[in-house]
Scaffold this motif. Structure first.
Motif, mmCIF file in Angstrom:
data_model
loop_
_atom_site.group_PDB
_atom_site.id
_atom_site.type_symbol
_atom_site.label_atom_id
_atom_site.label_comp_id
_atom_site.label_asym_id
_atom_site.label_seq_id
_atom_site.Cartn_x
_atom_site.Cartn_y
_atom_site.Cartn_z
ATOM 1 N N ILE A 92 36.329 37.459 39.690
ATOM 2 C CA ILE A 92 37.204 37.988 38.532
ATOM 3 C C ILE A 92 36.950 39.396 38.404
ATOM 4 C CG2 ILE A 92 37.941 37.494 36.355
ATOM 5 C CD1 ILE A 92 36.667 34.786 36.536
ATOM 6 N N SER A 93 37.960 40.222 38.044
ATOM 7 C CA SER A 93 37.962 41.509 37.584
ATOM 8 C C SER A 93 39.309 41.731 36.788
ATOM 9 C CB SER A 93 37.818 42.526 38.905
ATOM 10 O OG SER A 93 39.416 42.478 39.666
ATOM 11 N N THR A 94 39.039 42.907 36.201
ATOM 12 C CA THR A 94 40.102 43.390 35.266
ATOM 13 C C THR A 94 41.268 43.939 36.026
ATOM 14 O OG1 THR A 94 39.473 45.825 34.883
ATOM 15 C CG2 THR A 94 38.423 43.969 33.749
ATOM 16 N N ALA A 95 42.405 44.245 35.477
ATOM 17 C CA ALA A 95 43.546 44.631 36.036
ATOM 18 C C ALA A 95 43.178 46.150 36.782
ATOM 19 C CB ALA A 95 44.767 44.893 35.274
ATOM 20 N N SER A 96 42.414 46.858 36.089
ATOM 21 C CA SER A 96 42.044 48.181 36.591
ATOM 22 C C SER A 96 41.045 47.958 37.610
ATOM 23 C CB SER A 96 41.496 49.074 35.266
ATOM 24 O OG SER A 96 40.087 48.607 34.634
ATOM 25 N N GLY A 97 40.689 46.874 38.106
ATOM 26 C CA GLY A 97 39.609 46.851 39.142
ATOM 27 C C GLY A 97 38.016 46.828 38.811
ATOM 28 N N GLN A 98 37.873 46.653 37.389
ATOM 29 C CA GLN A 98 36.247 46.745 37.023
ATOM 30 C C GLN A 98 35.899 45.167 37.325
ATOM 31 O OE1 GLN A 98 35.660 47.497 33.005
ATOM 32 N NE2 GLN A 98 33.447 47.525 33.198
ATOM 33 N N TYR A 99 34.730 45.095 37.928
ATOM 34 C CA TYR A 99 34.361 43.719 38.227
ATOM 35 C C TYR A 99 33.806 42.971 36.761
ATOM 36 C CZ TYR A 99 30.874 40.326 39.964
ATOM 37 O OH TYR A 99 30.173 39.036 40.068
ATOM 38 N N MET A 100 33.945 41.657 36.725
ATOM 39 C CA MET A 100 33.692 40.777 35.601
ATOM 40 C C MET A 100 32.412 40.016 36.162
ATOM 41 S SD MET A 100 37.284 40.261 33.839
ATOM 42 C CE MET A 100 36.594 39.509 32.136
ATOM 43 N N TYR A 101 32.803 38.941 36.914
ATOM 44 C CA TYR A 101 31.881 37.917 37.243
ATOM 45 C C TYR A 101 32.481 37.100 38.510
ATOM 46 C CZ TYR A 101 34.056 34.485 33.838
ATOM 47 O OH TYR A 101 34.897 33.882 33.237
ATOM 48 N N SER A 102 31.629 36.560 39.056
ATOM 49 C CA SER A 102 32.068 35.722 40.317
ATOM 50 C C SER A 102 31.218 34.401 40.562
ATOM 51 C CB SER A 102 32.121 36.563 41.541
ATOM 52 O OG SER A 102 30.848 37.174 41.909
#
Length: 260
Positions: free
Chosen positions: A142-152
């Motif tokens: 999962i990442s934000t719409a701007s491409g910043q990684y969140m978690y996986s």
């Protein structure tokens, strides 16, 4: 870009060819007979001509000196480099053409609930396919719409304890999901329908069918992931002088197994 050009290749072939043409007599060699093509391709006439035109008998030491000089020169002669584009505008146009061609081969699919997805890797198997009620094993990032990684989970970006030490979770972790039970957001369930084993999709998930529909499942387990999801929650409801914003998230999902 510096490269070994044609002269270098000629030198190497010359060295190898002459090495095998020596008679075993110490200090001398037989007369050399070079291929005309090799002489023609060699550009440094001052160095190569004593070997070609005179065809004199030379010692092994002389041969080593001539060949070393030619090969040394070849290392520093520029090779041919081909530019893909010549300026910013041509590069931009080339990029746009590539994106357009890619979209024709792999278009964005738009679902009725506002979810968009693209197939990153199709399934190699015709059956089975994910449907309502399917029990599936998957991995996600999962990442934000701007491409910043969140978690996986299972993509190799996180660590898990295995064999008494922390290792990449690639191939070691996954999630079990039953379609319709909202183990994941309902928008992700919609995007999973029709997927086959081994298929990977990239999903743009609007908040209306996002985390709130699955009670914020799946939850992150790392400190970074927890921080990222808290920041995302604040963005949705607004904080301080920042108004609420319906931010999307982007999910890469891959189906590892299907049980219907």
């Amino acid at each position: 870009m510096v490269a070994i050009n044609t002269l270098g290749c000629v030198t190497l072939s010359l060295w190898i060819g002459l090495s095998y043409s020596f008679a075993p007599t110490p200090g001398t060699i037989q007369r050399m007979k070079l291929f005309p093509l090799s002489a023609q391709n060699a550009q440094d006439d001052d160095i190569i001509r004593p070997l070609v035109d005179n065809r004199q008998a030379i010692s092994r030491a002389d041969l080593f000196e001539y060949s070393s000089r030619i090969f040394g020169l070849s290392l520093f002669l520029p090779g041919v480099a081909y530019a893909k584009c010549t300026d910013i505008e041509s590069c931009r146009e080339a990029g746009e053409r590539k994106i357009e061609a890619d979209l024709k081969l792999n278009p964005i699919m738009r679902l009725s609930d506002g979810v968009n997805y693209r197939v990153l890797r199709p399934s190699a198997l015709p059956d089975p396919k994910v449907k309502d009620g399917s029990s599936i094993e998957l991995i996600y990032s999962i990442s934000t719409a701007s491409g910043q990684y969140m978690y996986s989970k299972g993509f190799g970006f996180e660590k898990v304890s295995f064999g008494g030490k922390q290792q990449s979770d690639l191939g070691l972790d996954s999630m079990r999901v039953v379609i319709g039970e909202h183990n994941v957001p309902v928008g992700i369930e919609s995007a999973l329908i029709g997927m086959g084993k081994g298929e990977r999709r990239r999903v743009e998930l609007p908040p209306g069918v996002g985390f709130e529909t699955s009670n914020w499942q799946p939850e992150p387990v790392t400190r970074r992931g927890i921080t990222q999801i808290e920041q995302y929650k604040r963005k949705l409801v607004g904080f301080g002088s920042q108004p609420a914003f319906p931010a999307e998230t982007v999910w890469d999902i891959e189906v590892l197994g299907i049980r219907n």
